[in-house]
Design a protein around this motif. Structure first.
Motif: not given
Length: 623
Positions: A324-347
């Motif tokens: 297996l290999t993994f694509s990974i997205g990481i986001a830091r900061g206040l939680p209000d936009k973290l899911i969107i930011q981490a998903t964008n980093a993953l993309s």
């Protein structure tokens, strides 16, 4: 007008009966009690006032004064009850005690003994209705005791006949028993209702937990992640890990196998969970870690650890060995936009080769790429419909003759008169489901060009193409349409696709071979390379990944890897092509190692057309 008056009267009556209080859904019983006691009090005020006037007309001054006292006291209780809902018990107690004293006084003043039976029976019933069973029993006991006291002591010369005493006592005991029975029925109903409410609450809680929990891993899911972040007001780090090619694993091996992959991955991930790290299973092959306190780049260290761990780890189930290999997205900061930011980093990671990680950053370049993705998500369908996909051709040089021997067919898009490279739109096209359409367009246009010469050429097939049941029929139809010999055509398959080693993949590649096509493995060496797979697939060409070739002149390890691949290819009678040959030194080393063909900007960039000459007429390149 009458309807309006009726509504006003109804509103006024409701205001009087409920003492102008608002009752919620849990206070229905209290509301009914308010209506009942206010009805009694208002009726008492009205009847007492009428009685006062009647008695004054008959010169019964004492009784008139008693009626007036009842009217005033009940009016005071009505006003007192309007102050607060919590005054209900105090008001009801005061009314019962006052009514009891008044009824006793009236019984003493009035000589008709039978009236006591009616007054006290009504009084007892009201007591049970507006208070509770315990208070009603006390009232019944005091009432019966008072009647017996009057009877046996001839108090004020009042004496009940024996049958009157027995009848009145029986009536009061009957009212008491009836009230106790109805009260118990009511309590039983309330108990059943409470029990039902507890059951419903338990079921709601279970449903709530199910909605927040992954059925497979029992980990909190995406709903739980969103809930956690919504309730967090401090900066955190979110790391989203997505298993590469998980959809292919699921479709090729089946759900039991993919579930086992998730379960084993979960077991491994649990070892990385700490008191300050939470693990979530978002969906399918996607997991997430949340660092409540992140120091010293713990999130990046986690991503690096995962990448290193799974490079040497295999998932095994039913004799199938899978890396297996993994694509990974990481986001830091206040939680209000973290899911969107981490998903964008993953993309971003997926669009740039997968098997790595990206830390989301607020940068002009990153935001420009996001705008580009949004643009192409809308534009790609129009490009296809407008027939604005074209083919560019990059020469592949025979290292022995220095002549162009074949071409790789590469897709480009025309947008507003400009030629757009594939990295701008291919990942978006994949997410929108257009890759199969693009491949068929490239096949058709490439066949049309190479119909007029005898150069070999290669076409890239994606993971989605191998899942397309129509691809075999489409290729067979195009061979017939352009009278094309399939031995001239190399079908390039990414190593990441062949690494799955599924029965379906092996069968379709075998069918291609039977049709006469040649099979090439593209980007060999980028995944956890398994030489056994090459033997099973009977490939014709191994294209050595450019990440090793471009460093041949500076990195001894890259040279060792390329030498190993060439040695293996010779053993299995497969030809080799070195990609990313960008200078003379690398070209010379590739020839020295024994690579059969070279491709790269040292010879030529991809070209919009191919010279209409034969392969034999091609001149050696001046390199």
């Amino acid at each position: 007008m009458k309807v309006k008056q009726k509504m006003i009267f109804k509103r006024l009556l409701n205001n009087l009966l409920t003492s102008n209080h608002d009752f919620n859904a849990n206070e229905k019983l209290l509301k009914h009690r308010f209506v009942f006691i206010n009805s009694i009090l208002m009726s008492g005020v009205l009847l007492a006032f009428i009685g006062t006037l009647y008695r004054l007309g008959n010169d019964a001054i004492i009784l008139a004064e008693v009626d007036l006292l009842v009217s005033i006291f009940f009016s005071a209780l009505i006003l007192f009850l309007r102050r607060d809902k919590t005054y209900y018990d105090l008001t009801a107690t005061a009314m019962i005690v006052f009514s009891f004293c008044i009824f006793i006084s009236l019984s003493l003043l009035h000589g008709i003994n039978q009236s006591k039976m009616i007054w006290f029976a009504l009084f007892l019933g009201a007591t049970f209705m507006i208070k509770d069973t315990k208070f009603g029993i006390y009232t019944a006991f005091v009432t019966i005791a008072t009647l017996h006291f009057i009877h046996f002591t001839s108090f004020f010369d009042l004496k009940l006949a024996d049958h009157e005493l027995a009848m009145s006592t029986a009536a009061y005991i009957g009212v008491t028993i009836l009230s106790i029975y109805t009260s118990r029925l009511q309590n039983s109903s309330l108990h059943s209702l409470q029990k039902s409410n507890k059951t419903i609450h338990k079921q709601q809680l279970e449903l709530y937990n199910q909605l927040r929990t992954s059925a497979l891993t029992k980990l909190p899911n995406q709903f739980a992640l969103e809930e956690y972040l919504n309730n967090t007001h401090e900066e955190v780090s979110l790391v989203i890990l997505d298993i590469d090619a998980f959809d292919t694993i699921s479709s090729e091996f089946g759900k039991p196998f993919s579930d086992q992959v998730i379960a084993q991955t979960h077991q491994i991930f649990e070892n990385f969970e700490t008191g300050q790290t939470l693990l979530f299973h978002i969906f399918n092959g996607r997991f997430a870690f949340v660092f409540s306190q992140f120091k010293n780049n713990q999130d990046i260290q986690l991503a690096q650890s995962m990448k290193a761990l799974f490079e040497n780890l295999h998932i095994t189930y039913k004799k199938v060995d899978l890396s297996l290999t993994f694509s990974i997205g990481i986001a830091r900061g206040l939680p209000d936009k973290l899911i969107i930011q981490a998903t964008n980093a993953l993309s971003y990671t997926k669009a740039h080769g997968k098997n790595g990680y990206t830390l989301f950053k607020h940068s002009a370049i990153y935001e420009e790429e996001q705008r580009n993705n949004i643009y192409w998500a809308k534009r790609i369908k129009e490009i296809i419909l407008e027939n604005n996909l074209i083919v560019y051709y990059q020469p592949i040089v025979d290292n022995h003759t220095c002549k162009i021997d074949k071409y790789e067919c590469l897709v480009r898009a025309i947008d507003n008169g400009k030629v757009i490279p594939p990295h701008f739109f291919l990942e978006v096209a994949k997410s929108r489901g257009y890759l199969k359409n693009i491949t068929k367009i490239i096949i058709d246009k490439s066949f049309k060009v190479f119909e007029h010469n005898n150069f070999d050429f290669s076409i890239n097939l994606t993971e989605e193409d191998l899942k397309d049941n129509d691809i075999v029929h489409f290729l067979r139809y195009k061979l017939k349409q352009y009278n094309m010999n399939p031995n001239r055509i190399f079908l390039e398959i990414l190593e990441s696709v062949t690494s799955l080693q599924t029965t379906e993949t092996e069968e379709i590649l075998k069918e291609f071979k039977e049709m006469g096509f040649k099979i090439a493995i593209d980007d060999f060496g980028t995944e956890t390379s398994n030489f056994t797979r090459i033997l099973n697939l009977d490939v014709d060409v191994i294209k050595i990944d450019g990440s090793f070739v471009k460093n041949l002149d500076t990195n001894p390890n890259s040279r060792k890897i390329v030498e190993t691949i060439v040695l293996f290819a010779n053993k299995v009678n497969a030809q080799t092509i070195a990609e990313f040959v960008h200078n003379e030194t690398i070209y010379d080393i590739a020839k020295e190692i024994g690579v059969d063909y070279s491709q790269g900007y040292y010879f030529s960039a991809p070209l919009p057309q191919v010279d209409e000459i034969s392969r034999e007429e091609a001149h050696p390149l001046n390199v």
